[in-house]
Design a protein around this motif. Sequence first.
Motif, PDB file in Angstrom:
ATOM      1  N   ALA A 119       0.860  -1.185   0.000  1.00 50.27           N
ATOM      2  CA  ALA A 119       0.000   0.000   0.000  1.00 50.27           C
ATOM      3  C   ALA A 119       0.897   1.235   0.000  1.00 50.27           C
ATOM      4  CB  ALA A 119      -0.900  -0.005   1.224  1.00 50.27           C
ATOM      5  N   VAL A 120       0.699   2.101  -0.980  1.00 47.35           N
ATOM      6  CA  VAL A 120       1.508   3.314  -1.112  1.00 47.35           C
ATOM      7  C   VAL A 120       0.654   4.505  -0.693  1.00 47.35           C
ATOM      8  CG1 VAL A 120       2.966   4.690  -2.651  1.00 47.35           C
ATOM      9  CG2 VAL A 120       2.714   2.225  -3.035  1.00 47.35           C
ATOM     10  N   GLU A 121       1.155   5.290   0.269  1.00 45.99           N
ATOM     11  CA  GLU A 121       0.430   6.444   0.790  1.00 45.99           C
ATOM     12  C   GLU A 121       1.251   7.708   0.565  1.00 45.99           C
ATOM     13  OE1 GLU A 121      -1.835   4.385   4.574  1.00 45.99           O
ATOM     14  OE2 GLU A 121       0.231   5.074   4.826  1.00 45.99           O
ATOM     15  N   SER A 122       0.564   8.802   0.321  1.00 47.68           N
ATOM     16  CA  SER A 122       1.228  10.081   0.094  1.00 47.68           C
ATOM     17  C   SER A 122       0.497  11.184   0.840  1.00 47.68           C
ATOM     18  CB  SER A 122       1.245  10.395  -1.404  1.00 47.68           C
ATOM     19  OG  SER A 122       1.698  11.710  -1.644  1.00 47.68           O
ATOM     20  N   THR A 123       1.263  12.099   1.406  1.00 52.67           N
ATOM     21  CA  THR A 123       0.653  13.224   2.102  1.00 52.67           C
ATOM     22  C   THR A 123       1.592  14.420   2.084  1.00 52.67           C
ATOM     23  OG1 THR A 123      -0.447  13.904   4.152  1.00 52.67           O
ATOM     24  CG2 THR A 123       1.564  12.618   4.375  1.00 52.67           C
ATOM     25  N   GLN A 171       5.757  22.529   0.849  1.00 49.38           N
ATOM     26  CA  GLN A 171       5.526  21.644   1.989  1.00 49.38           C
ATOM     27  C   GLN A 171       6.368  20.380   1.810  1.00 49.38           C
ATOM     28  OE1 GLN A 171       1.166  21.733   1.232  1.00 49.38           O
ATOM     29  NE2 GLN A 171       0.971  21.934   3.463  1.00 49.38           N
ATOM     30  N   LYS A 172       6.417  19.577   2.838  1.00 49.84           N
ATOM     31  CA  LYS A 172       7.183  18.332   2.764  1.00 49.84           C
ATOM     32  C   LYS A 172       6.295  17.203   2.249  1.00 49.84           C
ATOM     33  CE  LYS A 172      10.089  15.148   5.391  1.00 49.84           C
ATOM     34  NZ  LYS A 172      10.652  14.797   6.708  1.00 49.84           N
ATOM     35  N   ILE A 173       6.774  16.501   1.221  1.00 53.05           N
ATOM     36  CA  ILE A 173       6.059  15.353   0.658  1.00 53.05           C
ATOM     37  C   ILE A 173       6.575  14.084   1.328  1.00 53.05           C
ATOM     38  CG2 ILE A 173       5.559  14.042  -1.435  1.00 53.05           C
ATOM     39  CD1 ILE A 173       6.196  16.642  -3.000  1.00 53.05           C
ATOM     40  N   THR A 174       5.681  13.325   1.916  1.00 52.13           N
ATOM     41  CA  THR A 174       6.061  12.069   2.564  1.00 52.13           C
ATOM     42  C   THR A 174       5.353  10.910   1.871  1.00 52.13           C
ATOM     43  OG1 THR A 174       6.353  13.182   4.689  1.00 52.13           O
ATOM     44  CG2 THR A 174       6.158  10.782   4.726  1.00 52.13           C
ATOM     45  N   ILE A 175       6.134   9.928   1.452  1.00 54.16           N
ATOM     46  CA  ILE A 175       5.611   8.703   0.830  1.00 54.16           C
ATOM     47  C   ILE A 175       5.851   7.553   1.799  1.00 54.16           C
ATOM     48  CG2 ILE A 175       5.751   7.118  -1.124  1.00 54.16           C
ATOM     49  CD1 ILE A 175       4.752   9.832  -1.964  1.00 54.16           C
ATOM     50  N   ASN A 176       4.805   6.799   2.083  1.00 52.54           N
ATOM     51  CA  ASN A 176       4.926   5.642   2.974  1.00 52.54           C
ATOM     52  C   ASN A 176       4.600   4.361   2.213  1.00 52.54           C
ATOM     53  OD1 ASN A 176       5.152   4.083   5.393  1.00 52.54           O
ATOM     54  ND2 ASN A 176       2.923   4.077   5.529  1.00 52.54           N
ATOM     55  N   LEU A 177       5.472   3.369   2.328  1.00 58.01           N
ATOM     56  CA  LEU A 177       5.271   2.052   1.706  1.00 58.01           C
ATOM     57  C   LEU A 177       4.952   1.061   2.811  1.00 58.01           C
ATOM     58  CD1 LEU A 177       8.330   2.066  -0.752  1.00 58.01           C
ATOM     59  CD2 LEU A 177       6.024   2.951  -1.144  1.00 58.01           C
ATOM     60  N   SER A 178       3.723   0.559   2.798  1.00 56.43           N
ATOM     61  CA  SER A 178       3.264  -0.320   3.867  1.00 56.43           C
ATOM     62  C   SER A 178       3.005  -1.729   3.335  1.00 56.43           C
ATOM     63  CB  SER A 178       1.975   0.261   4.457  1.00 56.43           C
ATOM     64  OG  SER A 178       1.448  -0.570   5.455  1.00 56.43           O
TER      65      SER A 178
END
Length: 511
Positions: free
Chosen positions: A27-31, A70-77
Amino acid sequence: MEEAVELSRVKHAKCATLYGNKAHEVAVESTLVRSLPGFSIVGMADQSIQESRERIKSALSSIHFEFPSQKITINLSPSDLKKEGSHFDLIIALLVAIQKERFTCNDFFIFGELGLDGKVKKTNAIFPIILSLASHISNLRVVVPLSLLPKIEQIPHIQAFGVETLHEALLFFKEKRFEKLTTKSISPLCESYLEIKGKSYFYPKEFPLDFSDVLGQHRAKRALNIAAAGMHNLLMEGSPGCGKSMSIKRLRYILPPQSIEEILESNAYYSLNEEECALSPLRPFRSPHHTASRPSIFGGGSTHAQAGEIALAHNGLLFFDEFPNFSKAVLESLREPLEDHRVLISRVNTKISYATKFLFAAAQNPCPCGNLLSQTHECRCSEVEINRYKNRISEPILDRIDFYIQMSETNSNEQGLSSYEMFENVLSAFVMQKNRGQKELNGKLNEHDTLQFCTLEPSAKERLEMAQNRFGLSQRSVHKVLRMARTIADMAQSHTICEKHLLEALSFRKR
């Protein structure tokens, strides 16, 4: 209220990574986070994914995307699973690009490597990943590089969409083009195929290497024809130059047809080994040199257990020339893949199992100098040297080989059967096996299926009992003989195994 707004900014999408030879969903999340401008990827991403930040920045600039302050954060779950591969580029770039958009793309698995100009490229990992996902996810929908689309579309029960650039991928989701596309009919893999019980089996009709080039050797050709029809293991022995290697190299082109699942599975193994291979009904052929190391043949590696030659030969033909000259470790390690049709590679980091359902063919000389069976040259070997040479191959290995073919020198100019005629025999036997309801070909039947499908006439059953007592056949050898006789009966279009079929099968056993 402010917290709810922040949560709504989290975008979700799906990708996958290979762990061993199986795909695991990611699952790839971005914020966007209120902080100094930056771009970070978290979730045990390897170097190839961390480097993607620079490729993504350049690709996004090609579509005139302006990075927010802003800061882009990508999370790989899940974060405890190691992810690797440049195929995460496209999905990360899309999530960044749609961060402030209202639409989502979380119904699709998205794969693709990005070029600096925004072009979407294929990687070797994408095809085996999607094939693995399709095996346990129903109604799978994927977005892939356009160059890979023809191969992906051959996978059953899958909806695949191809994109050529990042801009095209963005429009694909923004304009919901997937709702306007109709399912198109997939053209057959090749023109030559059989339909048996509603399932298609494909085969090539070209014979670049033809058995008509092998002069004489009628008994050897007969044995090779039977071995090909049932995918039986074989060992050829003869003087140098009598045609052993020449015959086995032609064997590949008369092997039975394959289903699309078998073709895709073989192709996935090649992709895992970073070898480019077009979808073809022609079965794989691997012929490692006798100096090859054990890990190169059986697979291995300190961190990643890669497929070896026997995995790449799955559904095809594995040829060992100069059989006794292979190392003892290699020869004895053949027991498991020849019997169980699977090899397990255990490492500290990974444990991977590969299917190894292939026709094993080996060739050897009768003695170290090769002239023991020659009618024109004198053998220079002592009896001790000959015994030492032959004892390199243990009895358990020989017990796993169905056909023993002794070839002699011949001066015949008679061509005998051509590859086309031999393949017609293979096709007729193949139809018999599939109409009988067999999932596997005769040479790869397990013990239960052997007893179920190999029905003997009363006289043949008596002959088998006599042979078992006279030659001291093990239970494994008895099953081998039954499977060989079943293939001979299939080539003769006989529903039961007659005495003559059994006697011919026994004649090919090693004494």
